[in-house]
Structure formats: C-alpha cells, structure tokens
Design an enzyme around this catalytic site. Sequence first.
Site, PDB file in Angstrom:
ATOM      1  N   GLU A  46     -32.177  -5.831 -18.769  1.00 23.37           N
ATOM      2  CA  GLU A  46     -31.874  -4.588 -18.074  1.00 23.37           C
ATOM      3  C   GLU A  46     -30.449  -4.167 -18.434  1.00 23.37           C
ATOM      4  OE1 GLU A  46     -31.984  -2.698 -13.556  1.00 23.37           O
ATOM      5  OE2 GLU A  46     -31.533  -4.833 -13.799  1.00 23.37           O
ATOM      6  N   LYS A 121     -37.831   2.724 -13.783  1.00 21.08           N
ATOM      7  CA  LYS A 121     -37.782   1.794 -12.653  1.00 21.08           C
ATOM      8  C   LYS A 121     -38.273   2.475 -11.376  1.00 21.08           C
ATOM      9  CE  LYS A 121     -34.474  -1.460 -10.529  1.00 21.08           C
ATOM     10  NZ  LYS A 121     -33.079  -1.944 -10.622  1.00 21.08           N
ATOM     11  N   CYS A 164     -36.201  -5.239 -12.898  1.00 22.78           N
ATOM     12  CA  CYS A 164     -35.371  -5.861 -11.871  1.00 22.78           C
ATOM     13  C   CYS A 164     -36.020  -5.838 -10.486  1.00 22.78           C
ATOM     14  CB  CYS A 164     -33.980  -5.222 -11.859  1.00 22.78           C
ATOM     15  SG  CYS A 164     -32.695  -6.260 -11.100  1.00 22.78           S
TER      16      CYS A 164
END
Length: 290
Positions: A46, A121, A164
């Site tokens: 990331e 995301k 994440c």
Amino acid sequence: MTKITKFKIGICQLKVTIEKNANISQARNLIHAAAEQGANLILLPEMWNCPYSADLFAEFAENLNDINSSPSSLMLSEVAYSLGVTIIGGSIPERDASSGRLYNTCCVFGSNGELKAKHRKIHLFDMGKPLPGDVHFKESDTFSAGEKPTVVETDFGCIGIGICHDLRFPELAILYRARGAHLICYPGAFNMSTGEALWELEQRTRAVDNQLYAATCSPCRDSAGSYMIWGHSTVVGPMGEIIGTTGHEETVLIAEIDYAKIQLTRDSFSLENQRRDNVYRFIDLHQESP
C-alpha cells in the site's frame, strides 16, 4: 480451477521515501528481484510510491485513466510486459480526472502489460478514540471511499483485491470466495499497535474462514510517513497456516501457492454444504448478471 494451479508469488516489502522517482525505481528493482527468483505473480505494498502521510497524498496523486501521465502505472505496465509477470500493484494515491477526488487505488497489470482491474479502497481507516500510545488517523479527511469490490481473472486464477483496512471486514472476503476467488491480495500499512494485535490474526482468519489463500504486502518499517509501519508481509494458506512471512526490513518474500490445497481443504471441511441458508443469507449487491 485455473489451468495454472501451482506457482510462486513474490511479495515486495519496499522502503518508501519522500522521492517518488526513487520509489518507482526501487519498486522496479524489487519486482525484477522477485521475477529472478521465479515469481510469476508479484504484489507491491500500500502507498508504495508515496509516504503514508495525509499532507503528501495530493502531491503524489496520479490520474490512472491516462497511463502516460501516471509514471507509477507506466512502470508497472512496462515491467509486467517485459518480464511476463502479473503485478498486483499495491496502491498509490489516485486523482479522479472528472471529480478531482482522491482515492487509495490498486491497479492490476497482466503479463501483456495491460491494465486488468482497478480497486479503490472501500473501507477507509478512520480511528475513533486512539488506544494508549496509538496514532490518530482519519483517512476520510483526504480520500473518498471506493464503491465496488474487485475480483480479477488472471493467469493465476481468480484474485480478490482489498487494501489495508479492507482486511478487517470479513464480508468482503466472503463475497470474494462466493465469486470464485482462489487468492485475496491485501496491500496494507498497519501501524505498530494494530499490526502487532491484528495483522497476522486477520490474515489467517480471512484465509481459514473462506478456505483460500491470502497474501499481504506492507512497506518496510523505516519507510517515510506520518507513523511507524509494522511490516511483516505474509502469505497464508487455506487452513490458516503461515506459508511465508518477513520481518520489518526491506526485502522480497517468495512463497509457493498450490491451489490443489484449496480443494483438499474444502473436501475435508465442506463448509459450503453446511451453511444454513434457511437461517442466514449472504447477498452480493454488486453481483453481475450472467
């Protein structure tokens, strides 16, 4: 099942600096190192081209709809083609050309160098009251959230993508299994407290609950940014077993994935046949029509 059921994955735990060009160059070096060790599928961290710091995201952001104006994506495309590998491109800050909004975005490039998928995301990391000694971070102050899950057909099977904090939500992994994923890749940058408490636990849980592989890739601990990163990139098998993991330093992890183990696990523990659809039901709101 995909035709290629056994292969090596390369996890590039990169040291991220405040110089974008240096990050791009070093990412290229680590991708080459992974390929030289036999990796056919390669995963980046990331925010690999940008320090994880809210005041830098806009400066480092790129328009991913025009590859010629995105040096990070252009490098990934070129190196995927030249090496004949598939690259799960971690994430970088994306600036949407039409809205001007920023997204935390992962691009997937096939071995022909073409963009196969783009994942924004979905779950932004907005910490409430920090735990003692923890950092305060509110990602939604900078980024907009993605709206769609991402499953991509590759030379190495069906792969789900999360970034994440997406890892914390079992619903997304359940959806990816239902869509046929063999592997879920999660580039991430957990901090020291969430990393120690949750990083390995969450990965193993997502893998064992869904009887598939999970792979994570973090920046290394001494990367630039607003907080210290946990590191410890990992590959987990369908029984929740650790196949390979790193420390916190910059490194390349090579691990072997064998999809035959997925079927063996599902044959031994037939969870899908034991689900109680008359008691509870999972609904995929974005499931495409046949």
